[in-house]
Write an enzyme that holds these catalytic residues in place. Sequence first.
Site, mmCIF file in Angstrom:
data_model
loop_
_atom_site.group_PDB
_atom_site.id
_atom_site.type_symbol
_atom_site.label_atom_id
_atom_site.label_comp_id
_atom_site.label_asym_id
_atom_site.label_seq_id
_atom_site.Cartn_x
_atom_site.Cartn_y
_atom_site.Cartn_z
ATOM 1 N N LYS A 1 0.848 -1.199 0.000
ATOM 2 C CA LYS A 1 0.000 0.000 0.000
ATOM 3 C C LYS A 1 0.877 1.241 0.000
ATOM 4 O O LYS A 1 1.489 1.593 0.998
ATOM 5 C CB LYS A 1 -0.932 0.067 1.208
ATOM 6 C CG LYS A 1 -2.004 1.135 0.973
ATOM 7 C CD LYS A 1 -2.663 1.654 2.237
ATOM 8 C CE LYS A 1 -1.900 2.752 2.905
ATOM 9 N NZ LYS A 1 -1.808 4.022 2.161
ATOM 10 N N GLU B 1 10.319 1.004 10.040
ATOM 11 C CA GLU B 1 11.333 2.023 9.757
ATOM 12 C C GLU B 1 10.664 3.358 10.046
ATOM 13 O O GLU B 1 9.782 3.786 9.314
ATOM 14 C CB GLU B 1 11.744 1.976 8.280
ATOM 15 C CG GLU B 1 12.353 0.672 7.854
ATOM 16 C CD GLU B 1 13.760 0.468 8.380
ATOM 17 O OE1 GLU B 1 14.410 1.450 8.785
ATOM 18 O OE2 GLU B 1 14.203 -0.690 8.384
ATOM 19 N N CYS C 1 13.749 10.639 6.576
ATOM 20 C CA CYS C 1 13.782 10.077 7.926
ATOM 21 C C CYS C 1 15.174 10.233 8.537
ATOM 22 O O CYS C 1 15.307 10.380 9.736
ATOM 23 C CB CYS C 1 13.396 8.610 7.872
ATOM 24 S SG CYS C 1 14.356 7.711 6.678
ATOM 25 N N GLU D 1 10.619 15.470 15.266
ATOM 26 C CA GLU D 1 10.965 15.398 13.850
ATOM 27 C C GLU D 1 10.112 16.392 13.058
ATOM 28 O O GLU D 1 8.891 16.357 13.109
ATOM 29 C CB GLU D 1 10.699 13.988 13.343
ATOM 30 C CG GLU D 1 11.094 13.825 11.899
ATOM 31 C CD GLU D 1 10.913 12.410 11.409
ATOM 32 O OE1 GLU D 1 9.824 11.849 11.615
ATOM 33 O OE2 GLU D 1 11.864 11.869 10.827
HETATM 34 P P1 NAP Z 1 2.536 8.065 8.062
HETATM 35 O O1 NAP Z 1 1.432 8.998 8.251
HETATM 36 O O2 NAP Z 1 2.982 7.247 9.208
HETATM 37 O O3 NAP Z 1 2.118 7.148 6.843
HETATM 38 C C1 NAP Z 1 2.939 6.112 6.348
HETATM 39 C C2 NAP Z 1 2.067 5.095 5.661
HETATM 40 O O4 NAP Z 1 1.205 4.490 6.628
HETATM 41 C C3 NAP Z 1 1.155 5.696 4.600
HETATM 42 O O5 NAP Z 1 1.018 4.760 3.541
HETATM 43 C C4 NAP Z 1 -0.143 5.847 5.349
HETATM 44 O O6 NAP Z 1 -1.248 5.885 4.499
HETATM 45 C C5 NAP Z 1 -0.133 4.612 6.209
HETATM 46 N N1 NAP Z 1 -1.004 4.664 7.373
HETATM 47 C C6 NAP Z 1 -1.429 5.743 8.073
HETATM 48 N N2 NAP Z 1 -2.234 5.360 9.083
HETATM 49 C C7 NAP Z 1 -2.321 4.015 9.038
HETATM 50 C C8 NAP Z 1 -3.013 3.035 9.809
HETATM 51 N N3 NAP Z 1 -3.782 3.357 10.853
HETATM 52 N N4 NAP Z 1 -2.889 1.730 9.464
HETATM 53 C C9 NAP Z 1 -2.105 1.373 8.421
HETATM 54 N N5 NAP Z 1 -1.445 2.244 7.648
HETATM 55 C C10 NAP Z 1 -1.542 3.560 7.948
HETATM 56 O O7 NAP Z 1 3.845 8.784 7.548
HETATM 57 P P2 NAP Z 1 4.002 9.759 6.318
HETATM 58 O O8 NAP Z 1 3.438 11.067 6.752
HETATM 59 O O9 NAP Z 1 3.514 9.158 5.081
HETATM 60 O O10 NAP Z 1 5.605 9.813 6.190
HETATM 61 C C11 NAP Z 1 6.395 10.614 6.995
HETATM 62 C C12 NAP Z 1 6.975 9.827 8.168
HETATM 63 O O11 NAP Z 1 7.634 8.644 7.722
HETATM 64 C C13 NAP Z 1 8.026 10.605 8.897
HETATM 65 O O12 NAP Z 1 7.751 10.595 10.273
HETATM 66 C C14 NAP Z 1 9.343 9.884 8.603
HETATM 67 O O13 NAP Z 1 10.280 9.931 9.595
HETATM 68 C C15 NAP Z 1 8.933 8.504 8.318
HETATM 69 N N6 NAP Z 1 9.837 7.867 7.349
HETATM 70 C C16 NAP Z 1 10.778 6.964 7.785
HETATM 71 C C17 NAP Z 1 11.648 6.351 6.888
HETATM 72 C C18 NAP Z 1 12.688 5.346 7.338
HETATM 73 O O14 NAP Z 1 13.314 4.694 6.522
HETATM 74 N N7 NAP Z 1 12.919 5.158 8.608
HETATM 75 C C19 NAP Z 1 11.552 6.630 5.531
HETATM 76 C C20 NAP Z 1 10.595 7.543 5.111
HETATM 77 C C21 NAP Z 1 9.731 8.141 6.038
HETATM 78 P P3 NAP Z 1 -1.778 7.261 3.828
HETATM 79 O O15 NAP Z 1 -0.644 8.201 3.740
HETATM 80 O O16 NAP Z 1 -2.216 6.787 2.502
HETATM 81 O O17 NAP Z 1 -2.884 7.738 4.685
#
Ligand code: NAP
Length: 496
Positions: free
Chosen positions: A183, A258, A292, A392
Amino acid sequence: MSGKFDAMHEEPSFGKLFINGAFVGSTGAARLPVIDPFDQSTIAHAVDATAEDVDRAVTAAGEAFEGAWRETSAQTRGQILWRIAAALRERSAELAELETRASGKPIADSESDIADAATCFEYYGGLATKLHGDVTSIEGAMVLAVKEPVGVAAQIIPWNYPMLMAAWKLAPALCAGCTVVLKPSEETPLSVMALASSFADAGLPPGVVNIVTGRGEGAGAALVDHPGVHKIAFTGSGEVGRHIMQRAAAGLKRVTLELGGKSPNIICADANFEAAIDGALFGIFLNQGEMCSAGSRILVERSIYARVLEALVERARDIRIGPPMDPETQMGPLVSARHFERVRAYQELGKAEARLVLGGGRATGAALDRGWFVEPTIFADVNNHSRIAREEVFGPVACLLPFDSDEEAIALGNDSPFGLAAAVWTRDVFRALRFTRRLRTGVVWVNHSQPAPVEGPWGGFKQSGLGRELGRGGADAYLETKQVYLNTEDQPIGWP
Ligand code: NAP
Ligand code: MG
């Protein structure tokens, strides 16, 4: 803007799900607009998948796992991964454009991300034939440790590196023999969905990779909760990561996470000054700071603190902010209105907590006014206990902190709930070694910033995650280990 893109409205993957080897409609009517953060135009509408759609995808993945994929040799799996890599390279221009149009990242960055994604598939294509267990001879028996795929993997990825994150998830899972339901983020579903049209030509059997688009709380949650899923691999925020881990507990599903970071970038007085400045700028301003592993806390030895601050400010002023499709652009808009508001709020918070030395607001200018652009922002003399140093931001916002000794730099570096990455700049080998031993992070770069070679393990200590991706261990995350006990005696030895 390239005219070629308009033709993509005919792109067969738009508005569809990819299930059991075909682009199919949803069982529901809900759609989500995919918005270009440069001009707010709607590029496409993606399906907001229903629980029924997710069930079809998981069922297809389960059948493929028990069927065609189980029968596929490691050698063939490896060849398929190589052909997916070739498709990425051949279709780089088209896929990079989709990536940039949905996310706002500069087109030059998207092109290099697509190449990195291809490299990831090539690496795991090569590894497929080299996964093996081991054998121990004991009295009257041979004991085998056999590696087997975990089963159906649910993979949930964010918007900041849409294709690269898809590659980091798909390639090791397929290498290990798992099947997948992926997804993508609702912000950036287009590029990986478009790639799926190359899967059949690459030889991937139907159902091995399925892609469902939709909201996290909808499709994402349904995927996490589905009893047909054996393993969940998630990249995203800590908040959602925690939630997923709790949900996964019900079915005792395997989980790798991650998550985010607040990574220290430590500049010692004896460093190669120019390289350290380049690295610090790259570390926080690459990809609009939406990383990240961003080096968002720049720790500088006090004797060069003023000089570093001056050089960073001067150089950051020259960053070319502009239309993401312009090949000269170095920084594009943030991904969405919501994220823009979040980063703006942190800019304001920083002004209240520290000394603003650069930026601090929305970036404006003729080509920028409709986009979610923010200025490269630098705060100096930041207190490590302030929110701007602990939370962050996920945007182009740097915090500068001075240090007086290596002990202090190590303590400051480690004083964070996160532990994803750290960089240290010094020409003194013993200082470098001290830092690498003492920093509590999953990745430590010595005299470099942000490389993420597929050969090395990637992941975080503490609240930055659980488990590792990439490298050989990246495939282990998709493998179970089975003991097989082979009795070698006609009269078994061993019971009383
Ligand atoms: P996010 O809100 O946590 O979303 C990540 C993914 O999870 C999206 O596909 C999102 O779907 C999905 N999601 C949200 N709520 C969910 C739930 N209740 N159940 C299952 N899936 C769910 O993060 P983001 O805003 O997209 O990305 C930014 C964050 O990612 C930052 O905090 C960053 O640090 C972290 N990040 C970490 C890494 C690493 O390698 N460690 C790499 C990149 C990003 P939708 O967006 O479609 O709603
Ligand atoms: Mg978007």
